[in-house]
Scaffold this active site. Structure first.
Site, PDB file in Angstrom:
ATOM      1  N   HIS A 193       0.816  -1.219   0.000  1.00 37.06           N
ATOM      2  CA  HIS A 193       0.000   0.000   0.000  1.00 37.06           C
ATOM      3  C   HIS A 193       0.851   1.272   0.000  1.00 37.06           C
ATOM      4  CE1 HIS A 193      -3.428   2.469   0.275  1.00 37.06           C
ATOM      5  NE2 HIS A 193      -4.154   1.781   1.126  1.00 37.06           N
ATOM      6  N   ASP A 230      -9.939  -5.172 -18.864  1.00 40.34           N
ATOM      7  CA  ASP A 230     -10.128  -6.219 -19.868  1.00 40.34           C
ATOM      8  C   ASP A 230      -8.778  -6.687 -20.401  1.00 40.34           C
ATOM      9  OD1 ASP A 230     -10.774  -7.815 -22.018  1.00 40.34           O
ATOM     10  OD2 ASP A 230     -11.813  -6.249 -23.151  1.00 40.34           O
TER      11      ASP A 230
END
Length: 464
Positions: A165, A380
């Site tokens: 993070h 995608d």
């Protein structure tokens, strides 16, 4: 469909491998920003994406396609292929060594349909879908990304990534995954070039703290969250249009303009506080992650992939929060969010340097992060958009159970809504669900609580 909490399957994994950038990259040292390397962000976060079989991609292996695309993406995002080092003042820097990221190829004896109609955390056998490679979970001198791509019997696949993070927030991770996806589909370069420029969120010289940052208050016994870490369970609560409308009707007319985030945060904070049952005189808090990218003048570059948020905190006594109408909590959340400006974020960066990069206060605190607009489900890799894309679980962080994400999903009726993974002790979870159902129930009792009850099925012992 099989219930997700009952679904058990086996995963056959290849040995983890390091994927370096596809081309040589600079060997240099780059400092993180002073927002990036604060103590409260020094942990790993898993995100997951589920993909269906696409007949147009028959003959193509998602593992190979994604592995090759990751290597190409690392040419542009080469700091991810390096390792964190800690220097004087607990400052974190990236040594861009080009060593690479961890990648695991896997196959599972399960079909996507067996996960159920409504994909949402907690996911069964997550530890199988993302193998925790020994020694990979530290902060310094460790790979910064861990990726596992698991083929399914139906021809679909599951992509899971765990990221450090301190390197990125959810928007930053999305930028990297979008680049991987573009390159997997044949692009030569990313449509949005990555931007490092961590100096934009680093402390000024000299630092000047211009706000009171209660999110970093030094509260005695700061590791006491009032949420015991034994017997923890996870549950996902679904907020569809019916639940959100019911909550808005509870508000005074002048407050109904509040955002959905403010409304849900007020509701969950109140229900959760009742569930953990603190002393009425005790102070309770909710922290809201506020994206600061557009608050800067000019806005941060589109390709900026570092942490770019503030975590302002709303504070109340437990008694007031639980006894007052929902208006009370909504007003607190709205006021807290409105305080965040460019100067607020710069002030927080300055405070990190002056105060030694403190952890944010965690005692009787709840943290919410809205990722509904990030777009993880739209990524995608060539097989179409994801059936689900977003956080792999709730309760992540240095202290488990403290944080919830707001995730955009469809329920099993095809209705779009927001799911919120909650992590609490088992008996507290029962109280939470009871309070939640009271909050979303209309006076005429004709509201369909099916989604709330449906989400109650998605419960299992949490692996923390």
């Amino acid at each position: 469909m099989a219930s997700t909490n009952a679904l058990i399957f086996k995963v056959k994994r290849q040995n983890p491998e390091l994927i370096p950038p596809a081309k040589p990259t600079p060997h240099e040292v780059r400092p993180l920003s002073d927002i990036d390397d604060q103590e409260g962000l020094r942990f790993q976060v898993p995100f997951i994406q589920f993909y269906q079989k696409n007949p147009a991609m028959d003959g193509k292996d998602p593992v190979k396609v994604i592995r090759d695309a990751v290597a190409k993406a690392l040419v542009f995002y080469y700091p991810f292929a390096g390792r964190l080092r800690e220097i004087a003042g607990r400052k974190l820097v990236v040594e861009c060594t080009g060593e690479g990221v961890l990648f695991i190829e896997a196959d599972a004896d399960v079909r996507l349909q067996q996960f159920g109609d409504a994909l949402r955390p907690p996911f069964p056998c997550l530890e199988e879908l993302l193998y925790d490679v020994p020694g990979s979970g530290g902060m310094v001198n460790c790979p910064l990304l861990l990726i596992q791509v698991t083929r399914l019997k139906c021809g679909g696949f599951i992509f899971v990534i765990r990221f450090n993070h301190t390197m990125s927030d959810a928007f930053g991770l999305f930028r990297f995954l979008s680049t991987v996806a573009e390159l997997a589909r044949g692009a030569e370069i990313p449509s949005v070039p990555p931007v490092w420029q961590r100096h934009l969120l680093s402390a000024r010289d000299p630092p000047c703290v211009s706000y009171v940052h209660h999110e970093y208050d030094n509260i005695p016994d700061a590791n006491d969250t009032l949420v015991p870490l034994d017997d923890m369970v996870q549950r996902s609560i679904f907020f569809g249009s019916a639940e959100i409308s019911a909550l808005r009707r509870r508000l005074s007319p002048h407050l109904r303009r509040c955002t959905t985030f403010e409304l849900l945060t007020a509701c969950i904070w109140r229900c959760r506080t009742i569930a953990i049952s603190p002393n009425p005189d005790d102070e309770v808090r909710v922290m809201c992650l506020v994206n600061g990218r557009r608050l800067f003048n000019p806005p941060l570059p589109a390709g900026y992939y570092g942490n770019a948020f503030a975590i302002p905190v709303a504070i109340s006594t437990a008694g007031n929060l639980c006894k007052q109408p929902l208006d009370f909590a909504v007003e607190l959340v709205m006021k807290t969010k409105s305080e965040v400006t460019e100067e607020y974020i710069k002030s927080a960066a300055d405070m990190m340097v002056i105060a030694g990069r403190p952890h944010f206060a965690v005692k009787r605190t709840y943290i919410v992060s809205d990722v509904t607009r990030v777009g993880f489900a739209d990524v995608d890799y060539g097989w179409g958009t994801a059936v689900y894309g977003g956080p792999a679980k709730g309760g992540v962080g240095v202290i488990p159970g403290l944080t919830s994400f707001y995730i955009s999903v469809k329920n099993n009726k095809g209705d779009r809504g927001i799911v919120v993974p909650i992590c609490l002790q088992a008996n507290a979870m029962e109280v939470f669900v009871t309070e939640f159902e009271k909050m979303v129930k209309r006076d005429d009792d004709d509201i369909d609580l099916g989604d709330a009850r449906e989400s109650s099925i998605l419960i299992r012992r949490a692996r923390l």
